[in-house]
Design an enzyme around this catalytic site. Sequence first.
Site, PDB file in Angstrom:
ATOM      1  N   ASP A   1      23.791  15.117  33.000  1.00 36.17           N
ATOM      2  CA  ASP A   1      24.801  14.438  34.176  1.00 36.17           C
ATOM      3  C   ASP A   1      25.896  13.861  34.307  1.00 36.17           C
ATOM      4  OD1 ASP A   1      23.996  14.651  36.906  1.00 36.17           O
ATOM      5  OD2 ASP A   1      23.314  12.662  36.812  1.00 36.17           O
TER       6      ASP A   1
ATOM      7  N   HIS B   1      15.968   3.563  29.251  1.00 42.80           N
ATOM      8  CA  HIS B   1      17.058   3.424  30.291  1.00 42.80           C
ATOM      9  C   HIS B   1      17.150   2.435  30.968  1.00 42.80           C
ATOM     10  CE1 HIS B   1      20.152   4.281  31.691  1.00 42.80           C
ATOM     11  NE2 HIS B   1      20.264   5.475  32.842  1.00 42.80           N
TER      12      HIS B   1
ATOM     13  N   GLU C   1      25.197   2.520  27.769  1.00 41.24           N
ATOM     14  CA  GLU C   1      23.657   1.702  27.547  1.00 41.24           C
ATOM     15  C   GLU C   1      24.103   1.582  25.911  1.00 41.24           C
ATOM     16  OE1 GLU C   1      19.571   2.488  27.430  1.00 41.24           O
ATOM     17  OE2 GLU C   1      20.367   4.515  28.637  1.00 41.24           O
TER      18      GLU C   1
ATOM     19  N   GLU D   1      19.759  14.361  29.338  1.00 44.30           N
ATOM     20  CA  GLU D   1      18.228  14.971  30.374  1.00 44.30           C
ATOM     21  C   GLU D   1      17.582  16.266  30.080  1.00 44.30           C
ATOM     22  OE1 GLU D   1      18.830  14.419  34.252  1.00 44.30           O
ATOM     23  OE2 GLU D   1      20.381  12.411  33.783  1.00 44.30           O
TER      24      GLU D   1
ATOM     25  N   GLN E   1      30.292   4.849  40.525  1.00 38.50           N
ATOM     26  CA  GLN E   1      28.857   5.115  41.112  1.00 38.50           C
ATOM     27  C   GLN E   1      28.477   2.891  41.147  1.00 38.50           C
ATOM     28  OE1 GLN E   1      26.370   6.012  37.809  1.00 38.50           O
ATOM     29  NE2 GLN E   1      24.343   5.158  38.316  1.00 38.50           N
TER      30      GLN E   1
ATOM     31  N   GLU F   1      24.727  11.699  30.147  1.00 33.15           N
ATOM     32  CA  GLU F   1      23.368  11.384  30.819  1.00 33.15           C
ATOM     33  C   GLU F   1      23.257  12.268  29.946  1.00 33.15           C
ATOM     34  OE1 GLU F   1      23.280   8.232  33.870  1.00 33.15           O
ATOM     35  OE2 GLU F   1      22.448   9.185  34.460  1.00 33.15           O
TER      36      GLU F   1
ATOM     37  N   ARG G   1      31.068   5.284  36.226  1.00 33.50           N
ATOM     38  CA  ARG G   1      30.415   4.635  36.342  1.00 33.50           C
ATOM     39  C   ARG G   1      30.796   3.888  36.806  1.00 33.50           C
ATOM     40  NH1 ARG G   1      24.920   5.550  34.528  1.00 33.50           N
ATOM     41  NH2 ARG G   1      25.184   6.683  32.238  1.00 33.50           N
TER      42      ARG G   1
ATOM     43  N   LYS H   1      28.762  10.926  40.622  1.00 34.83           N
ATOM     44  CA  LYS H   1      27.774  12.078  39.895  1.00 34.83           C
ATOM     45  C   LYS H   1      27.342  13.024  40.163  1.00 34.83           C
ATOM     46  CE  LYS H   1      23.809   9.299  38.494  1.00 34.83           C
ATOM     47  NZ  LYS H   1      24.041   9.205  36.409  1.00 34.83           N
TER      48      LYS H   1
ATOM     49  N   THR I   1      27.301  17.931  36.920  1.00 32.80           N
ATOM     50  CA  THR I   1      26.190  18.595  36.251  1.00 32.80           C
ATOM     51  C   THR I   1      26.000  19.729  35.333  1.00 32.80           C
ATOM     52  OG1 THR I   1      24.596  17.435  37.840  1.00 32.80           O
ATOM     53  CG2 THR I   1      23.480  18.402  36.041  1.00 32.80           C
TER      54      THR I   1
ATOM     55  N   ASP J   1      17.922  15.077  40.465  1.00 34.84           N
ATOM     56  CA  ASP J   1      17.663  13.497  38.898  1.00 34.84           C
ATOM     57  C   ASP J   1      16.933  11.964  39.595  1.00 34.84           C
ATOM     58  OD1 ASP J   1      18.711  14.087  36.604  1.00 34.84           O
ATOM     59  OD2 ASP J   1      20.353  11.838  37.595  1.00 34.84           O
TER      60      ASP J   1
END
Length: 398
Positions: free
Chosen positions: A213, A113, A338, A181, A220, A179, A217, A233, A237, A106
């Site tokens: 994904d 971002h 975000e 993607e 992480q 996420e 947080r 993570k 996925t 990834d």
Amino acid sequence: MSVVEIPDGSPFGVENLPYGIFSVDDGRPRVGTRLGDTVIDLSVVLADPVFAAASLNPFMAQGPARWAQVRERLTQLVAGDLPDTALHPAADVRLHLPVEVADYVDFYASEHHASNLGRLFRPDAEPLMPNWKHLPVGYHGRAGTVVVSGTDIVRPCGQRKAPDEPAPSFGPSRRLDIEAELGFLVGVGSPLGDRIGVDEFARHVFGAVLVNDWSARDIQAWEYVPLGPHLGKSFATSISPWVVPLAALEAARVPLPGQDPQPLEYLRGGQDWGLDIEFVVEWNGEQVSRPPYREMYWSPAQMLAHMTVNGASARTGDLFASGTISGPDRHQRGAFIELTWGGKEPVVVKGEERTFLLDGDEVTLSATAPGPNGTRIGFGEVSGTIRPAKENRAQPPG
């Protein structure tokens, strides 16, 4: 024999012809393509054992000349009558993981971002790390937890430590995120010790899928210094079941927005592999974001070149993803960290203020791209519903 009717404006017209793995009442997974609201059994219409396989890997491994040959033949066949035994309403089939995922990498290819996260995590420093505009930053993920759209996502547990807590604790993630993607699937691999150049992208990559994904947080944030994402993570996925071939995306190709400074020689080129793909993010059925893939700083050709420049081999079924897709405006952000600015600026979903995912929440990503003659190419959807954490340890048998 029947002719497949294509509804006006369908994103699954003859210009698309994506590949996937489906099954019906007999339960036997095999290769199909989608045309309008119909799934066509390729093991029937092409009478080739490779399309009776339960994954796309055998077909992808045959290489670009074979991919082009099959696409040309399919385009001819779907224009006429097809055997009724090969035709299935899309609503009646079960879609499976389209490939046996070999490796998963990834990337972190959106400047918007990366800059937003830099401002969130390092407000008193430069948003981008010094290496960010010199190479496509990425991490190696866990292939075994790549799942097909519709698979429930169990809230992960792990260590987490908020800034105001004196020590870490263990438990369910409290800041579960998404996420949005775009992922790319390698069809033809490369030997250990070799490199894939930026101009060889289309010789190796078969097609593209949507990727979510999922990201914990809080887990992480506590674990990722100094080595990077791991348990935050690796729990899941999700990818879409339909693989859009690169040949269907020719009309969507656009130049990258621009790279400054000029990258090192092995990354020069590939700037013509930007893609004008518009994403939609829905949270519990309500649209909350529209990330634009055309804003990405690094192209997939550059990602693949960087992934193999050290001699790492590529294999049939390798999946590499773009990282979160975000644009310059708030409504274009592809991750909730975000979109809600770290939880400080909630968004309203179904009349409620929300920041991170709660149990029972469903997230659906969809995307379309320009096709020839004013058509649109659809990727379908990738969705997942959050289920409560399993906090008890697995018990040994006996």
